[in-house]
Design a protein around this motif. Sequence first.
Motif, PDB file in Angstrom:
ATOM      1  N   VAL A 163     -11.139   8.164  -0.997  1.00 50.01           N
ATOM      2  CA  VAL A 163      -9.879   7.955  -0.283  1.00 50.01           C
ATOM      3  C   VAL A 163      -9.790   6.472   0.058  1.00 50.01           C
ATOM      4  N   THR A 164      -8.747   5.807  -0.437  1.00 49.20           N
ATOM      5  CA  THR A 164      -8.635   4.367  -0.226  1.00 49.20           C
ATOM      6  C   THR A 164      -7.649   3.980   0.861  1.00 49.20           C
ATOM      7  N   GLY A 165      -6.739   4.869   1.221  1.00 46.09           N
ATOM      8  CA  GLY A 165      -5.778   4.484   2.248  1.00 46.09           C
ATOM      9  C   GLY A 165      -5.026   5.652   2.828  1.00 46.09           C
ATOM     10  N   LEU A 166      -4.577   5.462   4.051  1.00 52.22           N
ATOM     11  CA  LEU A 166      -3.710   6.434   4.713  1.00 52.22           C
ATOM     12  C   LEU A 166      -2.263   6.030   4.499  1.00 52.22           C
ATOM     13  N   LEU A 167      -1.416   7.006   4.236  1.00 53.69           N
ATOM     14  CA  LEU A 167       0.008   6.751   4.069  1.00 53.69           C
ATOM     15  C   LEU A 167       0.726   7.062   5.378  1.00 53.69           C
ATOM     16  N   PRO A 168       1.860   6.447   5.609  1.00 52.90           N
ATOM     17  CA  PRO A 168       2.628   6.776   6.814  1.00 52.90           C
ATOM     18  C   PRO A 168       3.098   8.230   6.768  1.00 52.90           C
TER      19      PRO A 168
END
Length: 111
Positions: A99-104
């Motif tokens: 997992v590379t990033g959280l989305l809004p």
Amino acid sequence: MFISNAYAQTAAGAADPGLMGSLTTFAPLILMFVVMYFLMIRPQQKRQKELKTMMDALGKGDEVITVGGVLGRVTRVTDAYVTIEVAAGTEMVVQKNAVTGLLPKGTLKSL
């Protein structure tokens, strides 16, 4: 007549450059290491710390993006793995470090 005499330096003067001579010899190397630390090493350490806190904060319902570019909503989190719903009724299990990033919130409306 036009060329002056050249005299050899004594052995005592050449053998003892002193502390400042040694320091000026290694100054470019030390300066290069300091610049490399602030331009490369420190930002990478900061990025790794941010990724670790993001992985520790993952929870059910978070919308994420993986290394492979897959978008999904987290349905279950374990110590090493995350289950992501990529479509209605379709889930996939990936490693937490994928997992590379959280989305809004609200980015994935179709799920």
